[in-house]
Design a protein around this motif. Sequence first.
Motif, PDB file in Angstrom:
ATOM      1  N   GLN A 239      44.646  46.460  43.835  1.00  0.00           N
ATOM      2  CA  GLN A 239      45.139  44.944  44.106  1.00  0.00           C
ATOM      3  C   GLN A 239      43.870  43.371  43.189  1.00  0.00           C
ATOM      4  O   GLN A 239      43.373  43.353  42.713  1.00  0.00           O
ATOM      5  CB  GLN A 239      44.623  44.646  45.058  1.00  0.00           C
ATOM      6  CG  GLN A 239      45.450  44.697  46.348  1.00  0.00           C
ATOM      7  CD  GLN A 239      44.881  44.103  47.556  1.00  0.00           C
ATOM      8  OE1 GLN A 239      44.531  43.060  47.327  1.00  0.00           O
ATOM      9  NE2 GLN A 239      46.113  44.684  48.594  1.00  0.00           N
TER      10      GLN A 239
ATOM     11  N   LYS B  92      44.202  46.721  50.067  1.00  0.00           N
ATOM     12  CA  LYS B  92      43.527  47.510  49.022  1.00  0.00           C
ATOM     13  C   LYS B  92      43.392  49.075  48.860  1.00  0.00           C
ATOM     14  O   LYS B  92      42.820  49.188  50.255  1.00  0.00           O
ATOM     15  CB  LYS B  92      42.067  46.362  48.448  1.00  0.00           C
ATOM     16  CG  LYS B  92      41.942  46.175  47.094  1.00  0.00           C
ATOM     17  CD  LYS B  92      41.249  45.786  47.150  1.00  0.00           C
ATOM     18  CE  LYS B  92      39.389  45.868  45.356  1.00  0.00           C
ATOM     19  NZ  LYS B  92      39.183  44.993  45.360  1.00  0.00           N
TER      20      LYS B  92
ATOM     21  N   GLU C 259      41.131  40.075  40.813  1.00  0.00           N
ATOM     22  CA  GLU C 259      41.560  40.515  42.059  1.00  0.00           C
ATOM     23  C   GLU C 259      42.788  39.609  42.324  1.00  0.00           C
ATOM     24  O   GLU C 259      42.554  38.560  41.645  1.00  0.00           O
ATOM     25  CB  GLU C 259      40.339  40.077  43.381  1.00  0.00           C
ATOM     26  CG  GLU C 259      38.846  40.870  43.408  1.00  0.00           C
ATOM     27  CD  GLU C 259      39.301  41.956  43.562  1.00  0.00           C
ATOM     28  OE1 GLU C 259      40.085  42.798  44.074  1.00  0.00           O
ATOM     29  OE2 GLU C 259      39.051  43.386  42.412  1.00  0.00           O
ATOM     30  N   PHE C 260      43.552  39.731  42.873  1.00  0.00           N
ATOM     31  CA  PHE C 260      44.954  39.501  43.264  1.00  0.00           C
ATOM     32  C   PHE C 260      44.697  37.525  43.831  1.00  0.00           C
ATOM     33  O   PHE C 260      45.498  36.480  43.450  1.00  0.00           O
ATOM     34  CB  PHE C 260      45.672  39.861  44.194  1.00  0.00           C
ATOM     35  CG  PHE C 260      46.513  41.532  43.376  1.00  0.00           C
ATOM     36  CD1 PHE C 260      46.303  41.189  42.183  1.00  0.00           C
ATOM     37  CD2 PHE C 260      47.363  42.081  44.309  1.00  0.00           C
ATOM     38  CE1 PHE C 260      47.249  42.615  41.320  1.00  0.00           C
ATOM     39  CE2 PHE C 260      48.022  43.219  43.497  1.00  0.00           C
ATOM     40  CZ  PHE C 260      48.156  43.241  42.206  1.00  0.00           C
TER      41      PHE C 260
ATOM     42  N   GLY D 120      51.543  46.969  48.203  1.00  0.00           N
ATOM     43  CA  GLY D 120      50.061  46.614  47.937  1.00  0.00           C
ATOM     44  C   GLY D 120      49.083  45.543  48.963  1.00  0.00           C
ATOM     45  O   GLY D 120      47.976  44.723  48.123  1.00  0.00           O
TER      46      GLY D 120
END
Length: 722
Positions: free
Chosen positions: A621, A101, A635-636, A98
């Motif tokens: 992500q 992206k 978003e992460f 991951g």
Amino acid sequence: MATADEPLQTVEGTLEHVIYSNEENHYTVAQLLPEGGTRRTEPITIVGNLAALNVGESVRAQGHWVNHKQWGRQFAVERFESVLPRTVVGIKKYLGSGLIKGIGETFADRIVEKFGERTLEVIDTFSARLREVDGIGPERAKRIKEAWTTQKSVRDIMIFLQGYGIGSSHAAKIYKQYGENAMAIVQENPYRLAKDISGIGFRTADGIASKMGIEKDSIHRLKAGVVHALDRATDEGHTCLPRERLIEAARELLEVEIAPIEKAIDQLSVGGDVVIEDDYVYLARLCKSERGVATKIHELRAAPLTLPTIDFEKALVWVQQKTRVELAAAQRNAIQTALTSKISVITGGPGVGKTTIVNNIVKILRAKNGKVLLAAPTGRAAKRMSEATGAPAQTIHRLLKYEPREGGFTHNERRPLQGDMIIIDETSMLDIPLAYHLLKAIPLTASVVFVGDVDQLPSVGPGNFLRDVIDSDRVPVVRLTEIFRQAKNSFIITNAHLVNEGQMPVLDAQQEADFFFIAEEQPEKVLATIKTLCGERVPKKFGFDPMRDVQVLTPMHKGLCGSENLNRELQSTLNPSGPNVQRFGRTYRVGDRVMQIRNNYDKDVFNGDLGRVKRIDLVEQQVIVEVDEREIPYEFTDMDELLPAYAISVHKSQGNEYPCVIVPLLTQHFVLLQRNLLYTAITRGKKLVILIGSKKALAIAVRNNKTAARFSRLQERLRTDR
């Protein structure tokens, strides 16, 4: 145990799994599959500062073997270097983690199957060939290439910053903020990080600066330290600080003499970053907000009343017939005050009829074709307002309509709101910046009514708006004290008022009551009882859904019964498994309750908004969070805007009500055991309140009516017309 004189040993392999990572100090426990190992090879446990590492990377680490008394043999890393994976297995794991992206496990398998050991070279140099892979079209190939380029830049920044104690999540934020110039900007002035990057404070930036050789008396450092001291003051609710107090706070932080700090304050003033007013020092934006609030209140007070002409006796008879609710004298007075004043305040505790008053004002004005706008600081408070009145209500932020492209609210002094009366509920939550934006959008042709409970905790943000407006004696105020018949049957409301009056609540309630106290002295037992209450006893006896209806409110962040530990424990009790992602030292799992902790105008979510994690998309992500029946993608790299919310601070609970509230009270919480905090916590419970802890801690809270003074000049400005 290895000694400092022993030569460093080296291990090499592929990072298989991160067991634990602390975002604050970047201490990491991970498993490394040795070079040349297979699936059956026992992985090595490595520990140390491994801030820039990602699963799937090849690592060459130097350090010493140690024997941990609990966890056994480990390799303690002193320094390391990472290289992109070279094997097919490593590349698959790297891409499937991951990290890039647009590539998850499925596409990682397909891409590596197609290009083998040349996969990373293809992505880097010949990305158009990605379209040869089944399911990858031109758009996805382009996105993968862009994500790869970004990741390479972030990686360079991570490697550059890992020696300065900055973790990978913050490195991504730094790249997002500064782009390709990130390293140059940080090298030139690392103190910009404290100003521009959420989650990086002055101390972190100062640590980087020190390692870069920046002197203690650098003007960059001194100015950043002064601004940080003022920022920290706003976190404590102040809009300004006396100059002497600011100098002392900055001196303690910076460890320099007074003269350089004085010089830094003067330079900040000349540059417009701070405002010095009568020996008080403000951050410029807060001075502008406070002055603006006072100016607009003066202007509203001086403006003519333009509401429709109303025969109050007839209106009150009509509205009581319409609602079938007989109004008390204080309620009638509140309605008349609101309808005859340009600006007024209605305050009082739970069960005193504030909602009834708002409902009656709305009905009377609507009958006269008046336009009423209703708003509150939080989504839940606005929803309750709407349900009570049958009229639409919204958050203040949505009322003002934020426009991301313009970077501000649509409604302001140039484009005011269209309404005859604006009614704001839960006004105790209103901080000075939001009050400023609201007031400047109210036209002088409108009237405004502020409704709230002044005895609750003041706003999380700076200022004490409701208290200062009331105490200024410049605005008509109606204080409601009578508890109505239906509310008298509730121990929650009865006990809230007892606490507010400095009396101990009734603790020997009957089995069918809505308020309970569980006596327990030991923090370990309080924690265990809270877990049992949330997971078993409350759902079984009262039918509440522990994931939706039960909210733990705590005075503390740290400690066994602080919000941080309670969230870890309650997550493992109520939501122990399922898809998850780890970011910023926390695990976010599908189903988790989460809270937004800062205003994000682009997402239209605000500090204190509650939500549930709906989905986690490792390929894109993103974490999808449901907030007020809307799905918001995070978003992460933005996950530090969300905190687990099984347990939250009492401050963060303001404006919200919950079917069931559980509150730990321990003598260890001594510093924060205050009457208004306990009162606020009790009033958050709608159907059930459970206090658990020691009677001594409860008594301390009830007796302690000393609230920390907030430095603000709003009251003075309102009294002196300036």
